[in-house]
Design a protein around this motif. Structure first.
Motif, PDB file in Angstrom:
ATOM      1  N   TYR A 142      -9.229   2.117  -3.363  1.00  0.00           N
ATOM      2  CA  TYR A 142      -8.896   3.538  -3.330  1.00  0.00           C
ATOM      3  C   TYR A 142     -10.180   4.343  -3.396  1.00  0.00           C
ATOM      4  CZ  TYR A 142      -7.084   7.928  -5.428  1.00  0.00           C
ATOM      5  OH  TYR A 142      -6.770   9.229  -5.715  1.00  0.00           O
TER       6      TYR A 142
ATOM      7  N   HIS B 270      -6.216  -3.975  -2.817  1.00  0.00           N
ATOM      8  CA  HIS B 270      -6.299  -2.617  -2.289  1.00  0.00           C
ATOM      9  C   HIS B 270      -7.457  -1.876  -2.955  1.00  0.00           C
ATOM     10  CE1 HIS B 270      -2.143  -3.536  -1.073  1.00  0.00           C
ATOM     11  NE2 HIS B 270      -2.393  -2.693  -0.090  1.00  0.00           N
TER      12      HIS B 270
ATOM     13  N   GLY C 218       0.815  -1.208   0.000  1.00  0.00           N
ATOM     14  CA  GLY C 218       0.000   0.000   0.000  1.00  0.00           C
ATOM     15  C   GLY C 218       0.848   1.257   0.000  1.00  0.00           C
TER      16      GLY C 218
ATOM     17  N   LEU D 232      -6.866   4.683   1.146  1.00  0.00           N
ATOM     18  CA  LEU D 232      -6.461   3.434   0.516  1.00  0.00           C
ATOM     19  C   LEU D 232      -6.647   2.380   1.594  1.00  0.00           C
ATOM     20  CD1 LEU D 232      -5.119   2.248  -2.109  1.00  0.00           C
ATOM     21  CD2 LEU D 232      -2.991   2.273  -0.808  1.00  0.00           C
ATOM     22  N   TYR D 233      -7.314   1.297   1.273  1.00  0.00           N
ATOM     23  CA  TYR D 233      -7.566   0.300   2.308  1.00  0.00           C
ATOM     24  C   TYR D 233      -7.545  -1.116   1.758  1.00  0.00           C
ATOM     25  CZ  TYR D 233     -12.396   0.579   0.565  1.00  0.00           C
ATOM     26  OH  TYR D 233     -13.507   0.574  -0.224  1.00  0.00           O
TER      27      TYR D 233
ATOM     28  N   TYR E  23      -5.533   3.668   5.095  1.00  0.00           N
ATOM     29  CA  TYR E  23      -4.600   4.791   5.081  1.00  0.00           C
ATOM     30  C   TYR E  23      -5.412   6.045   4.819  1.00  0.00           C
ATOM     31  CZ  TYR E  23      -0.996   8.046   3.566  1.00  0.00           C
ATOM     32  OH  TYR E  23      -0.185   9.139   3.444  1.00  0.00           O
TER      33      TYR E  23
ATOM     34  N   TRP F 201      -1.800   4.744   8.731  1.00  0.00           N
ATOM     35  CA  TRP F 201      -2.675   3.583   8.599  1.00  0.00           C
ATOM     36  C   TRP F 201      -3.434   3.414   9.907  1.00  0.00           C
ATOM     37  CZ3 TRP F 201      -3.465   0.812   4.218  1.00  0.00           C
ATOM     38  CH2 TRP F 201      -2.541   0.973   3.182  1.00  0.00           C
TER      39      TRP F 201
END
Length: 117
Positions: free
Chosen positions: A71, A69, A35, A81-82, A93, A100
């Protein structure tokens, strides 16, 4: 036979402990590392173009429904972003804090995103 069952039980307990203490966290560490590479690409895109990419596809990363990921653009300067960590859980994030977190936030949360527009 009792001795064998005791040894088997100890091995099983040791394996479960190893999984929870090491392997489970190694997945998160790898996903955060990957990430962070994506975040660097997003930030590089922002510097070059002056705005955030609409999707990961714009920075050359194929976005799939299956992830890993995800977005989200929140406004003109903030994004998340996760990735999923377990059923119903994720690590996210947040661009405004540059950290994070496993705590989900919304735009109306106590530490909201700030838009400079």
């Amino acid at each position: 036979m009792k001795k064998f069952l005791k040894i088997l039980g100890l091995v099983l307990v040791a394996f479960i402990a190893f999984y929870f203490l090491y392997l489970r966290n190694s997945y998160e560490r790898k996903m955060i590392k990957d990430g962070n590479k994506i975040i660097a690409q997003i930030e590089n895109y922002r510097v070059q173009k002056g705005y955030l990419p609409e999707s990961l596809n714009e920075i050359g990363i194929e976005e799939l429904e299956s992830g890993p990921h995800y977005y989200d653009v929140w406004d003109s300067i903030n994004y998340t972003l996760y990735f999923g960590t377990s059923l119903g859980e994720s690590m996210t994030y947040y661009s405004d804090t540059k950290k994070w977190s496993n705590q989900m936030r919304t735009k109306n949360s106590p530490t909201p995103f700030r838009d400079s527009d």
